[in-house]
Each structure stands twice: as C-alpha cells, then as structure tokens.
Design a protein around this motif. Structure first.
Motif, short mmCIF file in Angstrom:
data_model
loop_
_atom_site.label_atom_id
_atom_site.label_comp_id
_atom_site.label_asym_id
_atom_site.label_seq_id
_atom_site.Cartn_x
_atom_site.Cartn_y
_atom_site.Cartn_z
N THR A 57 0.85 -1.19 0.00
CA THR A 57 0.00 0.00 0.00
C THR A 57 0.88 1.24 0.00
OG1 THR A 57 -1.71 -1.15 1.24
CG2 THR A 57 -1.77 1.24 1.30
N THR A 58 0.53 2.24 -0.79
CA THR A 58 1.23 3.53 -0.73
C THR A 58 0.21 4.66 -0.77
OG1 THR A 58 1.49 3.97 -3.10
CG2 THR A 58 3.14 2.55 -2.07
N ASN A 59 0.61 5.79 -0.24
CA ASN A 59 -0.24 6.97 -0.26
C ASN A 59 -0.01 7.74 -1.55
OD1 ASN A 59 -0.58 10.08 0.38
ND2 ASN A 59 -1.91 8.93 1.77
N VAL A 60 -1.11 8.19 -2.19
CA VAL A 60 -0.99 8.92 -3.45
C VAL A 60 -1.32 10.40 -3.32
CG1 VAL A 60 -1.41 6.87 -4.87
CG2 VAL A 60 -3.35 8.27 -4.14
N THR A 61 -1.62 10.84 -2.10
CA THR A 61 -1.98 12.24 -1.90
C THR A 61 -0.76 13.11 -1.64
OG1 THR A 61 -4.12 11.59 -0.98
CG2 THR A 61 -3.38 13.83 -0.51
N HIS A 62 0.21 12.58 -0.90
CA HIS A 62 1.37 13.38 -0.50
C HIS A 62 2.68 12.84 -1.04
CE1 HIS A 62 -1.21 15.64 2.22
NE2 HIS A 62 -1.61 14.52 2.77
N THR A 63 2.63 11.82 -1.89
CA THR A 63 3.85 11.19 -2.42
C THR A 63 3.95 11.47 -3.91
OG1 THR A 63 3.41 9.42 -0.83
CG2 THR A 63 5.18 9.06 -2.40
N GLU A 64 5.15 11.74 -4.38
CA GLU A 64 5.34 12.10 -5.78
C GLU A 64 5.01 10.92 -6.71
OE1 GLU A 64 5.92 14.96 -7.07
OE2 GLU A 64 6.24 16.05 -5.20
N PRO A 65 4.19 11.14 -7.73
CA PRO A 65 3.83 10.06 -8.64
C PRO A 65 5.03 9.38 -9.29
CG PRO A 65 2.37 11.92 -8.95
CD PRO A 65 3.44 12.39 -8.02
N PHE A 66 6.03 10.15 -9.64
CA PHE A 66 7.22 9.57 -10.30
C PHE A 66 7.89 8.56 -9.37
CE2 PHE A 66 11.60 9.38 -11.76
CZ PHE A 66 11.47 9.32 -13.13
N HIS A 67 8.05 8.94 -8.10
CA HIS A 67 8.68 8.03 -7.14
C HIS A 67 7.84 6.78 -6.91
CE1 HIS A 67 11.03 11.67 -5.31
NE2 HIS A 67 11.62 11.17 -6.36
N LEU A 68 6.53 6.95 -6.84
CA LEU A 68 5.65 5.80 -6.68
C LEU A 68 5.80 4.84 -7.85
CD1 LEU A 68 2.40 7.57 -5.43
CD2 LEU A 68 3.91 6.11 -4.08
N ALA A 69 5.80 5.38 -9.06
CA ALA A 69 5.85 4.54 -10.26
C ALA A 69 7.14 3.74 -10.34
CB ALA A 69 5.69 5.42 -11.51
N ILE A 70 8.27 4.38 -10.06
CA ILE A 70 9.53 3.64 -10.19
C ILE A 70 9.71 2.67 -9.03
CG2 ILE A 70 10.62 5.44 -11.58
CD1 ILE A 70 12.21 6.29 -9.11
N GLY A 71 9.14 2.98 -7.86
CA GLY A 71 9.21 2.04 -6.74
C GLY A 71 8.48 0.75 -7.05
N ILE A 72 7.25 0.86 -7.58
CA ILE A 72 6.48 -0.34 -7.91
C ILE A 72 7.09 -1.06 -9.10
CG2 ILE A 72 4.22 -1.21 -8.57
CD1 ILE A 72 4.40 -0.19 -5.67
N ALA A 73 7.60 -0.32 -10.08
CA ALA A 73 8.27 -0.95 -11.22
C ALA A 73 9.50 -1.73 -10.76
CB ALA A 73 8.67 0.11 -12.25
N THR A 74 10.25 -1.14 -9.83
CA THR A 74 11.43 -1.84 -9.30
C THR A 74 11.02 -3.12 -8.58
OG1 THR A 74 12.64 0.24 -9.06
CG2 THR A 74 13.41 -1.63 -7.74
N LEU A 75 9.91 -3.06 -7.85
CA LEU A 75 9.40 -4.26 -7.17
C LEU A 75 9.03 -5.33 -8.19
CD1 LEU A 75 8.46 -5.77 -4.64
CD2 LEU A 75 6.27 -4.55 -4.83
N ASP A 76 8.47 -4.94 -9.33
CA ASP A 76 8.11 -5.92 -10.35
C ASP A 76 9.36 -6.59 -10.92
OD1 ASP A 76 5.80 -7.14 -11.50
OD2 ASP A 76 6.33 -6.23 -13.42
N HIS A 77 10.41 -5.80 -11.11
CA HIS A 77 11.67 -6.40 -11.55
C HIS A 77 12.24 -7.33 -10.47
CE1 HIS A 77 12.51 -4.54 -15.43
NE2 HIS A 77 12.09 -3.37 -14.95
N ALA A 78 12.24 -6.87 -9.23
CA ALA A 78 12.82 -7.66 -8.14
C ALA A 78 12.08 -8.98 -7.94
CB ALA A 78 12.81 -6.85 -6.84
N SER A 79 10.78 -8.97 -8.16
CA SER A 79 9.96 -10.16 -7.95
C SER A 79 9.76 -10.98 -9.22
CB SER A 79 8.58 -9.76 -7.40
OG SER A 79 7.87 -8.98 -8.34
N LYS A 80 10.34 -10.51 -10.33
CA LYS A 80 10.20 -11.18 -11.63
C LYS A 80 8.74 -11.30 -12.05
CE LYS A 80 14.54 -13.77 -11.54
NZ LYS A 80 15.15 -12.97 -10.47
N GLY A 81 7.99 -10.19 -11.83
CA GLY A 81 6.63 -10.13 -12.33
C GLY A 81 5.54 -10.43 -11.34
N ARG A 82 5.77 -10.17 -10.06
CA ARG A 82 4.75 -10.48 -9.06
C ARG A 82 4.32 -9.25 -8.26
NH1 ARG A 82 6.95 -13.46 -5.27
NH2 ARG A 82 9.09 -13.39 -6.02
N ALA A 83 4.59 -8.07 -8.80
CA ALA A 83 4.30 -6.84 -8.06
C ALA A 83 2.88 -6.36 -8.30
CB ALA A 83 5.28 -5.73 -8.44
#
Length: 444
Positions: free
Chosen positions: A142-168
C-alpha cells in the motif's frame, strides 16, 4: 458468523461502510459468461484468494494473544515467515498495509492510545525485501498517493516488479486524515467530522477531489510504466548500443495538481503493468476502481449486499466508459476471519480478544468466526453472485493465517474450487489477466 460495522481498523483511503449503506439489495441472477465488470462467471471459474497482512492481525488486541510475536513486528524475518506461509497455501497475493500516520482507533483522527499496536515499516521496501525470498505469490504494498510524488511511486512499484520477476502489485490509497498533511507541510486536506464517518457516502464526498487526483496519479504511473518499450534495451557491447533511444518516451502527463515529464528511469517491467488493487466502499471509490484498478476489493456484509455492490461497481464501470473486454476488472470481497477447527472456538477467541480490548471489534468488513468448512460454505455462496475472489484479513497472526492456508485451502481444494499448484509465475497470470502492450509501441 458475526458482523459489526463502524469506523474501520484499517487506514484505507476509502471510507468505512455503515449499516444500510451498501445500497438496495436484491436477488442476484445467474451470472452470465462475462458480467459488466469483465468477471468470468460460472462454476468453472477458479476461486481466487488473497490475504491482507497488518501488524499482529486485524483485531486491535491481537498483539496480546498467545502465539503472537509483538516484539518482531518491525523485523523482516517476521514478515518473511508470514508471506512464506501464504505462498505455501498457494494464495494469489498478499497486501501489506501502510499509512502516513500512526495507526489510530478512529478512522479520521489520530489518537494517543498506548494499548494497541503503533508503528510500522515501509510497505514497498518490505515487499522488495520479500521478493527474492518468494517465488510465486504476488506482493501488493500500500502507498499513499496524496502526499507522495507520482514519479517516485511509479519507479518504486516498477522496481518491485523487476525484483519479484513479475509479481508486483500496488494498492494506491488517498490520505483521508487531514493530520497526515502536517508531515509534509505542502498542502491541507479536508478534515472529516464525526457526522461524516457515520456514512460511507458522506465520507467520500469531501474526499472526491482526492480520489480524482489519485486516479491521475495511477494514470501517470501507468504511462511511466509504458514509457520504455519492451525492446528498448539493446545491450549490444559489440556495437556500443545499450538502448534504442527512439523507444524511450517522455509522457508529458498533465494532471490537475501535478505534471510528470518522463520517461521513467526504470525500464519496462516483466508484467508491463504491475497490478493495481483498490479498496472501495462507496460510489466515489467504485468510480476510482473503474478508472484505475485491475482488482477492486469491496466490503459486503451478506450475499444480497454482495450482489448489490457488484451492480454498483458495474454501473461505475459503465459511467467511466471502461472497456472491460480489453481491461477486465476483477472483484474481491474483504472479510475479517477468525478460524478454528472446533465449532464455537473462534467465536470464543474473538470474544476474549474483545474483552481484552475493552470493546467489540468494529470494522468496515464483515467479521467471520467459525470453522474452515463453514467459511468455505460462505465463500462459495457469495461467489455465486459474480465475485472472482476474496481478500481475507486474519484476525490474529500467525494463527488465522495458518488456519487459512492449512484449513481453508485444503477444504476448498477438496471441493475442487482452488488450485493445487501455481500455474503461472506472474501476478497477472494468477488472475488470468493478459500482459498489456506499451501504449507507445508502434503497431506492427
């Protein structure tokens, strides 16, 4: 089965569901092959299961229960044990709660209580740690989208998808507490009143602009995830070409309160688009889900209420113009569960926890107490309205999680409605959702 409603004990951006706020009820008909949300119907459709992990469990006194591990709630090993158990049960995914303020007994205000769990660790960072320790189960922070920068949110979740090999996955959450804004000092958000929090529709009205902004955040993230085409990386040492720059695109996204130039710094991920999951209790969050989500978790309190809410979700899909043939919306129902093999034991355990807490557990979701077989009966009954699956919130951890994986799952397998092995290696694959093509890729 017991059920109580009131202020939720989660910190979701979507409001709690008070008595009578689920809308008109009716008798559901036989599901068609595909309903208006894109959900496949019929008895042959697989049942999907997820668990929502939060601290020591969803009961505020869970940390004081025998077998709880309150001294380890900030230890990565504790969470690794929980997720390993969920994967052992072949569950589709786990969600990990997070918030910008300390947990509170009130939905809309902080409190100063010292008898309940307070404090947590970052859900995205935790999920990234868990990724290499697991092989199949989806990881949905879960992440907050009201006070967190969209760019940072996007790359964080994208990085998780890479780290998990497609399970993010990603559960975007608006900031429903005005006090959260003080941590950042950039803006203010509406302060909900005591009258607001008695009704889910009343809660969502002052937050409507935040939901609209949240939908823009998700859209910006999706465009950033698409900004690298699949074959943008060449990595040819002989020619000295690492990327094809023509296949890395600025997105030039303009929202109502922010803009994002792009492209992402993170190349396109194994899933292309990580899974977006939202929790919804009322008209506005149903519309948010219709616009932004791949999975929506709803909070009905009975079978008729489930059917009524699914109708509301379908109406939101129609209003927003979503093409469900191209972008199906999977529907899950949330339940808080207390499970024991002995009839009556779970109800007695919950009553004991209520006594320790000093009040009966209140939640946005239905509260179930019973045996795994009784819960299986309920799940299959509610599923007949057109649900794809359920997100179960264990009342206590690890007890009720283990009861799900070692009691409920075998019971569902015996009935032939739940997998006996993972057939996919990605979260999208678990849910039967196709990998989307980048919107910037040239046709042909």
């Amino acid at each position: 089965m017991t059920g109580t409603t009131g202020a939720p004990n989660d910190a979701s951006g979507a409001p709690s569901t008070p008595p009578g706020a689920t809308g008109p009820t009716g008798t559901p008909g036989t599901p068609a092959a595909t309903d208006p949300t894109g959900t496949p119907g019929g008895a042959a459709a697989p049942l999907h299961l997820a668990v929502a992990l939060d601290g020591a469990g969803w009961h505020p006194a869970a940390w004081r229960e025998e077998g709880a591990r309150p001294g380890e709630l900030l230890d990565a090993a504790y969470w690794a044990d929980l997720v390993a158990e969920a994967e052992r049960g072949l569950l589709d995914f786990v969600t990990i709660e997070d918030a910008l303020g300390l947990q509170s007994a009130a939905f809309h205000l902080p409190d100063d209580r010292t008898d309940q769990v307070r404090g947590s660790i970052d859900a995205v960072l935790l999920a990234a740690h868990l990724a290499p320790l697991t092989t199949h189960i989806g990881l949905v922070p879960t992440t907050n989208v009201t006070h967190t920068e969209p760019f940072h949110l996007a790359i964080g979740i994208a990085t998780l998808d890479h780290a998990s090999k497609g399970r993010a996955g990603w559960r975007p959450q608006i900031s429903s507490r005005a006090s959260d804004a003080a941590h950042f000092g950039r803006r203010t958000t509406p302060q909900l009143t005591e009258d607001d929090v008695t009704d889910s529709e009343l809660i969502s009205q002052p937050l409507r602009a935040l939901f609209a902004e949240g939908a823009e955040v998700v859209e910006a993230a999706r465009q950033l995830w698409d900004s690298w085409e699949d074959d943008a990386e060449i990595r040819d040492a002989a020619t000295g070409r690492f990327i094809d720059r023509d296949k890395v695109h600025p997105i030039d996204f303009q929202g109502s309160t922010f803009s994002v130039k792009g492209p992402s710094i993170t190349p396109r991920t194994p899933q292309g688009q990580p899974l977006v999951v939202s929790l919804a209790h009322a008209t506005t969050p149903y519309e948010f889900a219709a616009l932004s989500s791949d999975v929506v978790a709803i909070t009905p309190h009975d079978r008729a209420g489930t059917a009524a809410i699914l109708t509301q979700v379908a109406e939101a899909v129609e209003r927003t113009g979503r093409d469900v043939s191209d972008r199906p919306l999977r529907t899950f129902a949330d339940l808080i569960v207390f499970l024991d093999d002995e009839p009556g034991a779970a109800a007695r355990r919950k009553a004991r926890l209520d006594e320790v807490a000093g009040s009966e557990l209140a939640s946005d979701a239905e509260i179930f107490t019973g045996t795994p077989a009784e819960l299986a009966d309920l799940l299959l009954d509610w599923r007949s309205t057109g649900l794809d699956g359920f997100r179960l919130r264990p009342g206590t951890l690890p007890h009720d999680l283990t009861a799900i994986t070692r009691g409920l799952v075998p019971e569902l397998q015996r009935r032939g409605v739940f997998r006996t092995e993972y057939a996919s290696t990605t979260l999208r694959g678990h849910l039967g959702l196709a990998r989307p093509t980048s919107r910037y890729a040239k046709a042909g």
